[in-house]
Design a protein around this motif. Structure first.
Motif, PDB file in Angstrom:
ATOM      1  N   GLU A 153     -11.475   2.227  -6.118  1.00 34.71           N
ATOM      2  CA  GLU A 153     -12.819   2.337  -5.842  1.00 34.71           C
ATOM      3  C   GLU A 153     -13.445   0.996  -5.633  1.00 34.71           C
ATOM      4  O   GLU A 153     -13.015  -0.194  -6.168  1.00 34.71           O
ATOM      5  CB  GLU A 153     -13.628   2.906  -7.150  1.00 34.71           C
ATOM      6  N   ALA A 154     -13.987   0.887  -4.610  1.00 37.98           N
ATOM      7  CA  ALA A 154     -14.841  -0.445  -4.260  1.00 37.98           C
ATOM      8  C   ALA A 154     -16.394  -0.185  -3.875  1.00 37.98           C
ATOM      9  O   ALA A 154     -16.732   0.997  -3.569  1.00 37.98           O
ATOM     10  CB  ALA A 154     -14.207  -1.195  -3.043  1.00 37.98           C
ATOM     11  N   PRO A 155     -17.213  -1.181  -3.800  1.00 38.17           N
ATOM     12  CA  PRO A 155     -18.715  -0.781  -3.504  1.00 38.17           C
ATOM     13  C   PRO A 155     -18.676  -0.206  -2.066  1.00 38.17           C
ATOM     14  O   PRO A 155     -17.883  -0.529  -1.151  1.00 38.17           O
ATOM     15  CB  PRO A 155     -19.041  -2.336  -3.494  1.00 38.17           C
ATOM     16  N   LEU A 156     -19.224   0.977  -2.086  1.00 40.61           N
ATOM     17  CA  LEU A 156     -19.483   1.969  -0.949  1.00 40.61           C
ATOM     18  C   LEU A 156     -18.255   2.370  -0.334  1.00 40.61           C
ATOM     19  O   LEU A 156     -18.501   3.228   0.547  1.00 40.61           O
ATOM     20  CB  LEU A 156     -20.173   0.831   0.380  1.00 40.61           C
ATOM     21  N   SER A 157     -17.277   2.572  -1.093  1.00 36.14           N
ATOM     22  CA  SER A 157     -15.937   3.194  -0.642  1.00 36.14           C
ATOM     23  C   SER A 157     -15.065   3.565  -1.593  1.00 36.14           C
ATOM     24  O   SER A 157     -15.120   2.701  -2.574  1.00 36.14           O
ATOM     25  CB  SER A 157     -15.210   2.311   0.437  1.00 36.14           C
ATOM     26  N   SER A 158     -14.584   4.673  -1.681  1.00 34.88           N
ATOM     27  CA  SER A 158     -13.504   5.020  -2.727  1.00 34.88           C
ATOM     28  C   SER A 158     -12.334   5.639  -1.668  1.00 34.88           C
ATOM     29  O   SER A 158     -12.569   6.110  -0.630  1.00 34.88           O
ATOM     30  CB  SER A 158     -14.084   6.239  -3.486  1.00 34.88           C
ATOM     31  N   ARG A 159     -11.088   5.292  -2.032  1.00 34.95           N
ATOM     32  CA  ARG A 159     -10.034   5.706  -1.408  1.00 34.95           C
ATOM     33  C   ARG A 159      -8.964   6.348  -1.977  1.00 34.95           C
ATOM     34  O   ARG A 159      -8.528   5.896  -3.199  1.00 34.95           O
ATOM     35  CB  ARG A 159      -9.375   4.381  -0.563  1.00 34.95           C
ATOM     36  N   VAL A 160      -8.382   7.369  -1.645  1.00 39.09           N
ATOM     37  CA  VAL A 160      -7.200   8.091  -2.151  1.00 39.09           C
ATOM     38  C   VAL A 160      -6.013   7.827  -1.322  1.00 39.09           C
ATOM     39  O   VAL A 160      -6.139   8.143  -0.185  1.00 39.09           O
ATOM     40  CB  VAL A 160      -7.601   9.642  -2.121  1.00 39.09           C
ATOM     41  N   MET A 161      -5.025   7.491  -1.925  1.00 34.50           N
ATOM     42  CA  MET A 161      -3.693   7.151  -0.994  1.00 34.50           C
ATOM     43  C   MET A 161      -2.461   8.017  -1.558  1.00 34.50           C
ATOM     44  O   MET A 161      -2.381   8.225  -2.824  1.00 34.50           O
ATOM     45  CB  MET A 161      -3.392   5.627  -1.478  1.00 34.50           C
ATOM     46  N   THR A 162      -1.924   8.497  -0.579  1.00 36.65           N
ATOM     47  CA  THR A 162      -0.573   9.384  -0.894  1.00 36.65           C
ATOM     48  C   THR A 162       0.331   8.795   0.004  1.00 36.65           C
ATOM     49  O   THR A 162       1.668   9.229  -0.569  1.00 36.65           O
ATOM     50  CB  THR A 162      -1.024  10.884  -0.244  1.00 36.65           C
ATOM     51  N   ASN A 163       0.106   7.923   0.845  1.00 37.96           N
ATOM     52  CA  ASN A 163       1.375   7.238   1.344  1.00 37.96           C
ATOM     53  C   ASN A 163       2.306   6.568   0.422  1.00 37.96           C
ATOM     54  O   ASN A 163       1.991   5.541  -0.106  1.00 37.96           O
ATOM     55  CB  ASN A 163       0.957   6.462   2.622  1.00 37.96           C
ATOM     56  N   PRO A 164       3.653   6.984   0.343  1.00 38.93           N
ATOM     57  CA  PRO A 164       4.418   6.116  -0.667  1.00 38.93           C
ATOM     58  C   PRO A 164       4.631   4.709  -0.622  1.00 38.93           C
ATOM     59  O   PRO A 164       4.814   4.031  -1.446  1.00 38.93           O
ATOM     60  CB  PRO A 164       5.802   6.856  -0.261  1.00 38.93           C
ATOM     61  N   LYS A 165       4.459   4.185   0.635  1.00 38.05           N
ATOM     62  CA  LYS A 165       4.403   2.789   0.878  1.00 38.05           C
ATOM     63  C   LYS A 165       3.260   2.044   0.099  1.00 38.05           C
ATOM     64  O   LYS A 165       3.342   0.974  -0.572  1.00 38.05           O
ATOM     65  CB  LYS A 165       4.308   2.274   2.289  1.00 38.05           C
TER      66      LYS A 165
END
Length: 200
Positions: A153-165
């Motif tokens: 999480e960061a200001p104004l954005s959240s990110r879900v990551m599934t890429n193994p790298k």
């Protein structure tokens, strides 16, 4: 106050996170600004949401607090074999969000969770010369199928990551952060010391 979880309407981001947490067999989280949501008391969570800018409406604050508390059901060691690892920067234990009394109750809650048999709770002290978590808070969810999902999480954005790298980088980083932190036993003693300081 008991809440009927079945009647809660979650914001989409919270629904997604709740679903992923429910599917995880292991949850690892590093936090350096506030205590992790699964560790928060109602008063602490409400204080966080009340100072948000632009401000939430009263209804939105209530919705966010209800959703956050409902997620905490997964901590129950009797409900599943799910395990948890939390690393909290010392600053999150000393920042008096909500005031001294709220923070005292919050520290008591952190100790309570840290003593659960399915939880490893560690503190990364501020006097450590090395801190591999300066880029910010993140969590790793290890799922039953062997996949790992990362969430940041960061200001104004959240990110879900599934890429193994990407998830592998955060997994390695989390391992380093754990090594830099106090052990779980040392961490509980450290939190007890901080709690004692709130009495003065």
């Amino acid at each position: 106050m008991k809440r009927d979880v079945a009647e809660v309407r979650y914001p989409k981001k919270v629904r997604d996170l709740k679903r992923l947490e429910a599917e995880a067999v292991e949850l690892c989280a590093y936090n350096n600004s506030v205590l992790h949501g699964l560790l928060q008391t109602e008063e602490y969570a409400r204080a966080i949401f009340n100072v948000r800018r632009p401000a939430f409406t009263e209804g939105e604050v209530e919705q966010q607090v209800t959703a956050r508390l409902a997620r905490q059901e997964i901590l129950d060691p009797g409900a599943s074999r799910r395990v948890f690892s939390f690393v909290q920067c010392e600053s999150t234990l000393r920042r008096p969000i909500g005031g001294r009394i709220v923070m005292r109750r919050q520290l008591e809650r952190v100790l309570e969770v840290g003593r659960l048999r399915n939880v490893d709770l560690q503190v990364l002290p501020l006097n450590r010369e090395e801190n591999s978590g300066t880029d910010g808070s993140f969590r790793l969810l290890k799922l039953t199928d062997g996949a790992t999902v990362a969430f940041s999480e960061a200001p104004l954005s959240s990110r879900v990551m599934t890429n193994p790298k990407e998830t592998t980088v955060l997994d390695i980083r989390y391992g380093v952060i754990r090594a830099q932190a106090l052990s779980p036993r040392e961490s509980l003693a450290f939190i007890e010391k901080v709690l004692g300081e709130t009495e003065t």
